[in-house]
Design a protein around this motif. Structure first.
Motif, PDB file in Angstrom:
ATOM      1  N   LEU A 207       0.781  -1.237   0.024  1.00 52.33           N
ATOM      2  CA  LEU A 207       0.302   0.122   0.085  1.00 52.33           C
ATOM      3  C   LEU A 207       0.760   1.273   0.070  1.00 52.33           C
ATOM      4  O   LEU A 207       1.869   1.325   0.972  1.00 52.33           O
ATOM      5  CB  LEU A 207      -0.905  -0.099   1.190  1.00 52.33           C
ATOM      6  N   ARG A 208       0.685   2.138  -0.802  1.00 54.10           N
ATOM      7  CA  ARG A 208       1.553   3.475  -1.038  1.00 54.10           C
ATOM      8  C   ARG A 208       0.751   4.583  -0.828  1.00 54.10           C
ATOM      9  O   ARG A 208      -0.436   4.776  -1.294  1.00 54.10           O
ATOM     10  CB  ARG A 208       2.109   3.530  -2.189  1.00 54.10           C
ATOM     11  N   CYS A 209       1.252   5.405   0.049  1.00 52.91           N
ATOM     12  CA  CYS A 209       0.538   6.791   0.476  1.00 52.91           C
ATOM     13  C   CYS A 209       1.266   7.800  -0.514  1.00 52.91           C
ATOM     14  O   CYS A 209       2.561   8.053  -0.495  1.00 52.91           O
ATOM     15  CB  CYS A 209       0.974   7.108   1.688  1.00 52.91           C
ATOM     16  N   THR A 210       0.491   8.372  -1.470  1.00 50.71           N
ATOM     17  CA  THR A 210       0.930   9.376  -2.549  1.00 50.71           C
ATOM     18  C   THR A 210       0.426  10.812  -2.354  1.00 50.71           C
ATOM     19  O   THR A 210      -0.609  11.144  -2.296  1.00 50.71           O
ATOM     20  CB  THR A 210       0.637   8.678  -3.959  1.00 50.71           C
ATOM     21  N   HIS A 211       1.567  11.809  -2.166  1.00 54.23           N
ATOM     22  CA  HIS A 211       1.064  13.214  -2.191  1.00 54.23           C
ATOM     23  C   HIS A 211       0.863  13.750  -3.785  1.00 54.23           C
ATOM     24  O   HIS A 211       1.336  13.139  -4.865  1.00 54.23           O
ATOM     25  CB  HIS A 211       2.142  13.808  -1.776  1.00 54.23           C
ATOM     26  N   ARG A 212      -0.128  14.655  -3.811  1.00 46.79           N
ATOM     27  CA  ARG A 212      -0.642  15.173  -5.071  1.00 46.79           C
ATOM     28  C   ARG A 212       0.562  15.705  -5.748  1.00 46.79           C
ATOM     29  O   ARG A 212       0.547  15.618  -7.096  1.00 46.79           O
ATOM     30  CB  ARG A 212      -1.454  16.316  -4.929  1.00 46.79           C
ATOM     31  N   ASP A 223       1.338   7.355   8.723  1.00 46.68           N
ATOM     32  CA  ASP A 223       0.653   6.558   9.465  1.00 46.68           C
ATOM     33  C   ASP A 223      -0.239   5.801   8.788  1.00 46.68           C
ATOM     34  O   ASP A 223      -0.998   6.408   8.035  1.00 46.68           O
ATOM     35  CB  ASP A 223      -0.121   7.273  10.707  1.00 46.68           C
ATOM     36  N   PHE A 224      -0.221   4.630   8.803  1.00 51.46           N
ATOM     37  CA  PHE A 224      -1.470   3.650   8.334  1.00 51.46           C
ATOM     38  C   PHE A 224      -2.293   3.230   9.185  1.00 51.46           C
ATOM     39  O   PHE A 224      -1.922   2.690  10.245  1.00 51.46           O
ATOM     40  CB  PHE A 224      -0.670   2.408   7.354  1.00 51.46           C
ATOM     41  N   TYR A 225      -3.529   3.297   8.640  1.00 51.77           N
ATOM     42  CA  TYR A 225      -4.692   2.948   9.464  1.00 51.77           C
ATOM     43  C   TYR A 225      -5.405   1.800   8.791  1.00 51.77           C
ATOM     44  O   TYR A 225      -5.608   1.644   7.611  1.00 51.77           O
ATOM     45  CB  TYR A 225      -5.722   4.079   9.776  1.00 51.77           C
ATOM     46  N   LYS A 226      -6.032   0.871   9.615  1.00 56.43           N
ATOM     47  CA  LYS A 226      -6.986  -0.048   9.335  1.00 56.43           C
ATOM     48  C   LYS A 226      -8.190  -0.170  10.282  1.00 56.43           C
ATOM     49  O   LYS A 226      -8.111  -0.315  11.300  1.00 56.43           O
ATOM     50  CB  LYS A 226      -6.365  -1.774   9.435  1.00 56.43           C
ATOM     51  N   ASP A 227      -9.519  -0.032   9.502  1.00 55.13           N
ATOM     52  CA  ASP A 227     -10.559   0.121  10.035  1.00 55.13           C
ATOM     53  C   ASP A 227     -10.695   1.329  11.264  1.00 55.13           C
ATOM     54  O   ASP A 227     -11.087   0.968  12.533  1.00 55.13           O
ATOM     55  CB  ASP A 227     -11.006  -1.275  11.143  1.00 55.13           C
ATOM     56  N   GLU A 234       5.454   4.585   9.068  1.00 56.15           N
ATOM     57  CA  GLU A 234       6.273   4.265   8.033  1.00 56.15           C
ATOM     58  C   GLU A 234       7.142   5.363   7.331  1.00 56.15           C
ATOM     59  O   GLU A 234       6.538   6.403   7.475  1.00 56.15           O
ATOM     60  CB  GLU A 234       5.815   3.536   6.869  1.00 56.15           C
ATOM     61  N   THR A 235       8.348   5.510   7.142  1.00 58.11           N
ATOM     62  CA  THR A 235       9.146   6.694   6.658  1.00 58.11           C
ATOM     63  C   THR A 235       9.417   6.654   5.345  1.00 58.11           C
ATOM     64  O   THR A 235       9.958   7.544   4.576  1.00 58.11           O
ATOM     65  CB  THR A 235      10.433   6.563   7.531  1.00 58.11           C
ATOM     66  N   THR A 236       8.850   5.395   4.783  1.00 57.63           N
ATOM     67  CA  THR A 236       9.070   5.203   3.166  1.00 57.63           C
ATOM     68  C   THR A 236       7.808   5.582   2.291  1.00 57.63           C
ATOM     69  O   THR A 236       7.961   5.556   1.185  1.00 57.63           O
ATOM     70  CB  THR A 236       9.575   3.998   2.864  1.00 57.63           C
ATOM     71  N   GLY A 237       6.703   6.138   3.174  1.00 57.66           N
ATOM     72  CA  GLY A 237       5.538   6.341   2.483  1.00 57.66           C
ATOM     73  C   GLY A 237       4.727   5.046   1.820  1.00 57.66           C
ATOM     74  O   GLY A 237       3.566   5.078   1.286  1.00 57.66           O
ATOM     75  N   GLU A 238       5.159   3.805   2.266  1.00 57.14           N
ATOM     76  CA  GLU A 238       4.468   2.680   1.845  1.00 57.14           C
ATOM     77  C   GLU A 238       4.505   1.565   2.908  1.00 57.14           C
ATOM     78  O   GLU A 238       5.383   1.596   3.608  1.00 57.14           O
ATOM     79  CB  GLU A 238       4.964   2.254   0.442  1.00 57.14           C
ATOM     80  N   MET A 239       3.520   0.680   2.787  1.00 61.90           N
ATOM     81  CA  MET A 239       3.547  -0.538   3.659  1.00 61.90           C
ATOM     82  C   MET A 239       3.262  -1.822   3.065  1.00 61.90           C
ATOM     83  O   MET A 239       2.451  -1.670   2.175  1.00 61.90           O
ATOM     84  CB  MET A 239       2.382  -0.136   4.719  1.00 61.90           C
ATOM     85  N   THR A 240       4.059  -2.678   3.501  1.00 64.25           N
ATOM     86  CA  THR A 240       4.052  -4.112   2.731  1.00 64.25           C
ATOM     87  C   THR A 240       3.552  -5.115   3.480  1.00 64.25           C
ATOM     88  O   THR A 240       4.015  -5.385   4.661  1.00 64.25           O
ATOM     89  CB  THR A 240       5.255  -4.601   2.178  1.00 64.25           C
ATOM     90  N   ILE A 241       2.792  -6.028   3.090  1.00 62.62           N
ATOM     91  CA  ILE A 241       2.062  -7.185   4.114  1.00 62.62           C
ATOM     92  C   ILE A 241       2.593  -8.513   3.031  1.00 62.62           C
ATOM     93  O   ILE A 241       2.176  -8.685   1.752  1.00 62.62           O
ATOM     94  CB  ILE A 241       0.498  -7.368   4.091  1.00 62.62           C
ATOM     95  N   PRO A 242       3.676  -8.917   3.577  1.00 61.73           N
ATOM     96  CA  PRO A 242       4.199 -10.179   2.838  1.00 61.73           C
ATOM     97  C   PRO A 242       3.523 -11.268   2.453  1.00 61.73           C
ATOM     98  O   PRO A 242       3.553 -11.616   1.412  1.00 61.73           O
ATOM     99  CB  PRO A 242       5.221 -10.656   3.886  1.00 61.73           C
ATOM    100  N   ALA A 243       2.636 -11.667   3.312  1.00 60.10           N
ATOM    101  CA  ALA A 243       1.508 -12.594   2.832  1.00 60.10           C
ATOM    102  C   ALA A 243       0.323 -12.333   3.579  1.00 60.10           C
ATOM    103  O   ALA A 243       0.074 -12.645   4.691  1.00 60.10           O
ATOM    104  CB  ALA A 243       2.021 -14.161   3.521  1.00 60.10           C
ATOM    105  N   VAL A 244      -0.640 -11.662   2.671  1.00 59.25           N
ATOM    106  CA  VAL A 244      -1.944 -11.391   3.238  1.00 59.25           C
ATOM    107  C   VAL A 244      -2.871 -12.588   3.688  1.00 59.25           C
ATOM    108  O   VAL A 244      -2.522 -13.603   3.248  1.00 59.25           O
ATOM    109  CB  VAL A 244      -2.655 -10.573   2.220  1.00 59.25           C
ATOM    110  N   SER A 245      -3.636 -12.405   4.898  1.00 59.16           N
ATOM    111  CA  SER A 245      -4.669 -13.488   5.167  1.00 59.16           C
ATOM    112  C   SER A 245      -6.062 -12.656   5.221  1.00 59.16           C
ATOM    113  O   SER A 245      -6.237 -11.655   4.962  1.00 59.16           O
ATOM    114  CB  SER A 245      -4.259 -13.979   6.411  1.00 59.16           C
ATOM    115  N   LYS A 246      -7.017 -13.493   5.544  1.00 58.35           N
ATOM    116  CA  LYS A 246      -8.503 -12.841   5.769  1.00 58.35           C
ATOM    117  C   LYS A 246      -8.376 -11.897   6.678  1.00 58.35           C
ATOM    118  O   LYS A 246      -9.080 -11.188   6.691  1.00 58.35           O
ATOM    119  CB  LYS A 246      -9.453 -14.196   6.039  1.00 58.35           C
TER     120      LYS A 246
END
Length: 299
Positions: A207-212, A223-227, A234-246
């Motif tokens: 997931l990437r956070c992109t500025h206009r 900061d990444f939020y779920k629900d 993150e300081t890179t502007g992106e968040m990786t989930i190596p193996a997604v699950s339900k």
């Protein structure tokens, strides 16, 4: 999915009883029907005298039920009616594997004033498919009617705005459907780039956070939020989930110290099942040869 039952629920802020609930389906503005939202659309009643239950079930749901739904409640004598609810959109269709909705740029969130291209792509044929959308204004329409320009199977919106947010899909004249994509056009300076289609369990997703103005305004910290709950800094502007699950399914957004993106849903489907069927048409002499030159192989 077609065949599922779908229950619509209507809630009144007051906790007292005695309400009757009335249910409506949204349609394009029609003279003679009750019109809402500055004549952006009209509503057709689903239940004549209303129901004492605060829910209404469509059994089964199917492509004909695709559309917007509205409710209100009333009670007393003379009857006191509540305001109408905002329309809720229901999309029901069984996507055909042979056709898909493609986007460029390929993401669910987009900045205003940018261009967006969509196309209905079918293996070997693109004739007969129409690109449709359903917006918050509760009106279903197709590309070229009042929005977008068509060139072949491609629909282009040169300058997208917040009112272009909605659900987009491809539909054939015989009622076949492609996948549907919920597109959000962001007024602010941040968007979350997330997959437009369901991710398979076990796959990696970023997931990437992109500025206009990403090139001139790189994001130092996100900061990444779920629900609605903070899950990662993150300081890179992106968040990786190596193996997604339900358990990773849900609504995601990102936030910097100055801006916040809209939410987008991340959907996860079951893991891939790969079946390999081996057909052997071997004479006895060939079997002996295979066993001789392939250690560990049993036939």
């Amino acid at each position: 999915n077609p065949g599922d039952s779908v229950t619509l629920s209507c809630g009144v802020k007051e906790s007292s009883t005695g309400w009757r609930f009335f249910w409506y389906r949204t349609v394009p503005y029609t003279a003679g029907l009750l019109s809402l939202s500055d004549r952006s659309y009209s509503v057709e009643p689903l239940s004549g005298n209303g129901t004492s239950e605060d829910s209404y079930t469509l059994i089964p749901a199917g492509p004909s039920h695709t559309g917007g739904y509205v409710c209100r409640a009333g009670r007393g004598d003379p009857v006191y009616d509540t305001l109408y609810s905002k329309p809720q959109f229901l999309w029901s269709g069984e996507p055909q594997p042979s056709v898909s909705l493609k986007m460029k740029p390929n993401r669910t969130q987009h900045f205003t004033s940018k261009s967006l291209s969509l196309s209905c792509e079918e293996k070997g044929n693109t004739i007969g498919w129409k690109l449709k959308r359903y917006r918050e204004k509760a009106v279903e329409s197709e590309c070229g009617s009042i929005w977008g320009s068509i060139a072949g199977s491609k629909c282009t919106i040169m300058f997208i705005f917040s009112w272009d947010s909605g659900v987009y899909w491809c539909e054939s004249g015989s009622g076949e459907y492609s996948n549907a994509v919920n597109i959000t056009v962001a007024v602010g300076h941040l968007i979350l780039e997330s997959p437009a289609y369901p991710i398979t369990e076990g796959d990696s997703v970023t997931l990437r956070c992109t500025h206009r103005y990403q090139e001139t305004n790189p994001i130092p910290k996100v900061d990444f939020y779920k629900d609605g709950v903070l899950i990662r800094n993150e300081t890179t502007g992106e968040m990786t989930i190596p193996a997604v699950s339900k358990s990773d399914e849900g609504f995601y957004k990102c936030k910097s110290n100055k801006a916040e993106s809209p939410e987008s849903v991340v959907r996860v489907r079951g893991e891939k099942i790969i079946m390999i069927t081996l057909h052997f048409h071997l004479w006895s002499s060939e079997i002996c040869s295979v066993k001789k030159h392939t250690p560990g192989l049993e036939l």
